[in-house]
Design a protein around this motif. Structure first.
Motif: not given
Lengths: 460, 361
Positions: A61-64, A81-86, A91-92, A100-102
């Protein structure tokens, strides 16, 4: 996209917001958009076997969302970028300490603003001790300590042996408060609290995003903003940043400083400026001229040593026999000739054989003078004067009377810039294209090109 | 609280305040007028003129070497003129000289302080300079004898009153230019440690500097926490041009290879190009998705590419003329803190908080 800014605002002091805060604000803007009702990420409660998982969304959902709503080109960039924000804790993943963001069905939750890094948290080890202790009091599988946490707890117990009773009491009190909460609310808050500690006490091997550049750290130690204790305990002794004392308020400029500013602005106003169109053409022209020499744009011949592991390119350049392409570059302007040691040597030889070389030798001697230790300067100035400028000098150069008079004065109190005026008269740097002198031994038999270069060296 | 001023002093103070206010207005007016004059010559955008230039193709840039050996964040690096050796410095207090081509470590020095924020290779290749939290810049001659203790031959050259943020040899081993958290830059005679010239004008820490590339040049540019980029005359110590368009600290400045322009990288997540002849900012390199600050920038040999090392662990490669990003490079596992293109432009090196250095080509 390239755009220009129409004149920045001036401040007469340090930046208003510390650099980290600027990044936090930008991330928070993205989070705000992610949380929008209409166009944000859909948050839902997932019904699993016997329980409900409240307030979650998936990694996909986040990636999309990011690809759709941010100026992001692909999944790789979105994940980064998402992993950096996590990693900063915005968000976690609800079931993992590693932030990390998967791009899959892994569940994520938003962090509560209370725990955002922009609140300048600097949680103490005593707080961490209370937290870990509290976790051991609660009989929930999901709250069991990970290995690294158990190790940390053991270490903290040793470090705070004397105050452990107090820490234990705090933990008990916190656990009591937590028990009173609604079950669903507890799940959410527990996970957010854990994510907070994952940021400030990361899993070994993970990046600690709370680390700061020491040069900027002083501006973040804002005593009014910094939250030191999570659970309301006494603080350890704060160490001051070794780089600064707290930033002083911006001083009001003095009369003298204002006068200096005014003089400066007036000088700037008098400056001759070029039109943007002209400047742009010049920049284009320069890059076009050098594109064949730029290894990132034109693969070098025979190969780029870093890519092929073959140093032939460097060996060729070290040899005294310059290739055609290299010689061509000398014709771009006097700077290129002088920059290349082989070019300089060849040019000097040529001048000595066909023309007189005093001007170039004088110019080179003055350049060398500026590079010497200050102790050697007075003697060297005398030597240059005797060789090139004194009455009856063996290599007399032609300099206008004004520069000559000035130089005569300078030599009496010799400094590194004694010959500056004379040198400028001999050579004013220009960078127009020059017809290349082509193959063969560089400057021989090509009087036109070499005459142009030589004329660069005579007085204007 | 002061006691009420004597009437005579009160009048004097009022007069002084009036004078100050008057001068401030005059200064501000001149500054606005300067902005107007600068804007008048802005007849076209760089990227518009660059439309006629052929676009750049796809780039394949990869890590070709990884240098491991530092025990903490790498803060700075510099190339040797021989195009393959580099010097790097780290928060662990170590300064290491590497043959980047073979990845061998050739020399290592332990500094008495941690956070060695600046290092530079001497033009001769026979010495390195470094410093940081010790407020100094020291020069270490490099010995061919590996057993010799480099630290013993250390020479203290520069003394500032706050941290050393950057250092660079001028065209010779004999002079060093430094910038400092004390808000000044300074030029030093290496042999004697004498201060040759100091440069005052920044209102806060100076974070970076770069010397003009010309063989004849006598200027350099500096960037600071006051968001200003200043161009200085090395001989007179005067600031000859000043630019203030960034929205946060300027972490890095680098001259365009012709010397007519320079690029800057800032915590505001943008890189900018300033042209000295137009006397203004002529391009901004930014993207909505790039939100972390730029720590360091450098040009490819022709000036067509601008490489930026970022605090989000990536390197963004920009088309200087068209203003677009041509590539994003991943690899480092923490902030990229330093980035420099090699002297012959065949590669660039990055240093990172992940303790490693990488060579890219």
């Amino acid at each position: 996209m390239a755009q220009t800014n129409s004149g920045g605002q001036g401040t007469n002091g340090v930046a208003d917001e510390s650099p980290n805060m600027i990044v936090y604000r930008k991330m928070e803007e993205v989070i705000a958009r992610m949380q929008e009702e209409k166009n944000g990420i859909p948050i839902r409660t997932v019904k699993s076997f016997l329980t409900k998982i409240p307030s979650v969304f998936s990694g996909s959902d986040i990636v999309q969302w990011m690809i759709k709503n941010l100026d992001i080109e692909d999944q790789v960039e979105a994940l980064h970028l998402g992993t950096l924000m996590a990693a900063h804790g915005y968000f976690f993943p609800i079931s993992d300490h590693v932030l990390t963001l998967k791009d899959d069905g892994t569940f994520y939750r938003f962090q509560t603003p209370y725990f955002w890094p922009s609140n300048c948290w600097e949680p103490e080890n005593t707080d961490y001790a209370v937290y870990l202790c509290k976790r051991t009091m609660q009989n929930k599988a999901r709250l069991e300590l990970a290995d690294y946490e158990a190790e940390s707890l053991a270490r903290l117990q040793r470090a705070f042996a004397r105050k452990w009773e107090f820490i234990f009491m705090q933990a008990e009190a916190q656990a009591k408060v937590d028990k009173k909460r609604d079950k669903i609310e507890r799940k959410i808050l527990d996970s957010q609290e854990r994510a907070f500690w994952d940021v400030h006490r990361p899993v070994p091997g993970c990046v600690n995003t709370t680390e700061v550049d020491i040069k900027k750290s002083s501006r973040m130690k804002n005593p009014h903003k910094t939250r030191k204790s999570v659970y309301g305990l006494q603080n350890d002794i704060r160490t001051h940043s070794p780089t600064h004392t707290p930033a002083p308020e911006a001083k009001q400029p003095t009369e003298e400083e204002l006068q200096e500013q005014i003089t400066f602005w007036q000088l700037q106003l008098d400056r001759h400026r070029l039109k943007m169109s002209k400047v742009a053409e010049s920049l284009l022209g320069y890059t076009e001229q050098y594109v064949e020499y730029d290894p990132f744009l034109t693969p070098p011949d025979p190969s780029n040593p870093w890519i092929s592991d073959d140093t032939t390119l460097w060996e060729l350049e070290a040899s005294k026999e310059p290739g055609q392409q290299r010689v061509k570059r000398w014709a771009f302007g006097i700077d290129e000739v002088l920059k290349d040691p082989v070019g300089r040597e060849q040019f000097l030889k040529f001048l000595e054989s066909e023309f007189s070389s005093e001007n170039l030798r004088f110019w080179l001697a003055v350049q060398e003078l500026k590079k010497r230790p200050i102790r050697e300067v007075p003697a060297r100035v005398q030597e240059i004067w005797q060789e090139f400028l004194a009455p009856g000098a063996p290599s007399a150069i032609n300099v206008d009377s004004k520069s000559y008079a000035k130089t005569t004065q300078n030599v009496k109190d010799p400094g590194r810039y004694a010959f500056e005026d004379a040198q400028e008269h001999i050579y004013k740097p220009r960078r127009r294209r020059v017809r290349t002198c082509s193959e063969g031994s560089c400057f021989q038999g090509k009087p036109l090109a070499s005459k142009r270069l030589t004329s660069r060296l005579s007085s204007c | 609280m002061r006691s009420p001023p004597i009437p005579e002093m009160a009048t004097q103070e009022v007069q002084l305040n009036e004078t100050l206010a008057h001068l401030k207005t005059e200064s501000d007016n001149l500054k606005s007028k300067l902005e107007e004059e600068r804007a008048k010559l802005h007849d076209v955008e760089l990227h518009q003129v660059a439309e006629k230039v052929e676009g750049l193709g796809q780039f394949v840039m990869k890590t070709r070497r990884t240098l491991k050996g530092h025990g903490n964040k790498v803060l700075c690096m510099d190339w040797c003129k021989d195009k393959r050796r580099i010097v790097s410095s780290s928060q662990d207090g170590k300064v290491i000289v590497w043959d980047a081509f073979t990845t061998n470590k050739e020399h290592a020095v332990t500094m008495p302080c941690t956070w060695v924020m600046a290092c530079a290779y001497a033009p001769s290749g026979c010495a390195v300079a470094c410093g940081g939290l010790d407020n100094k810049c020291s020069v270490y001659p490099l010995s061919l004898d590996k057993n010799e203790n480099l630290a013993a031959k250390k020479k203290s050259v520069a003394m500032h009153t706050n941290y050393l943020s950057a250092c660079s040899f001028t065209n010779s081993d004999m002079q060093i230019l430094t910038s400092s958290g004390d808000g000044t830059c300074a030029l030093w005679d290496v042999e004697s440690g004498q201060l040759l010239q100091s440069f005052h004008g920044h209102a806060a820490d100076v974070l970076c500097l770069d010397l003009a590339p010309s063989e004849t040049g006598n200027t350099f540019v500096s960037g600071g926490c006051d968001k200003k980029a200043n161009v200085w005359d090395m001989r007179s110590g005067q600031c000859i041009q000043s630019f203030e368009t960034h929205e946060s600290d300027i972490n890095s400045v680098r001259y365009y290879p012709s010397g007519d322009a320079f690029a800057s990288g800032s915590d505001d997540a943008t890189c900018r190009l300033y042209d000295l002849r137009a006397d203004r900012e002529v391009a901004i390199y930014s993207k909505e998705s790039i939100i972390f600050g730029v720590s360091s920038v450098d040009f490819s040999l022709s000036g067509r590419l601008l490489f930026g090392g970022y605090n989000d662990y990536t390197i963004n490669v920009w088309d200087v003329l068209k203003g677009t990003r041509v590539s994003i490079l991943f690899g480092h596992e923490n902030r990229v803190s330093t980035l420099r293109v090699s002297p012959d432009g065949t590669a660039f090196c990055t240093g990172s908080w992940d303790h490693t250095l990488r060579i890219w080509a």
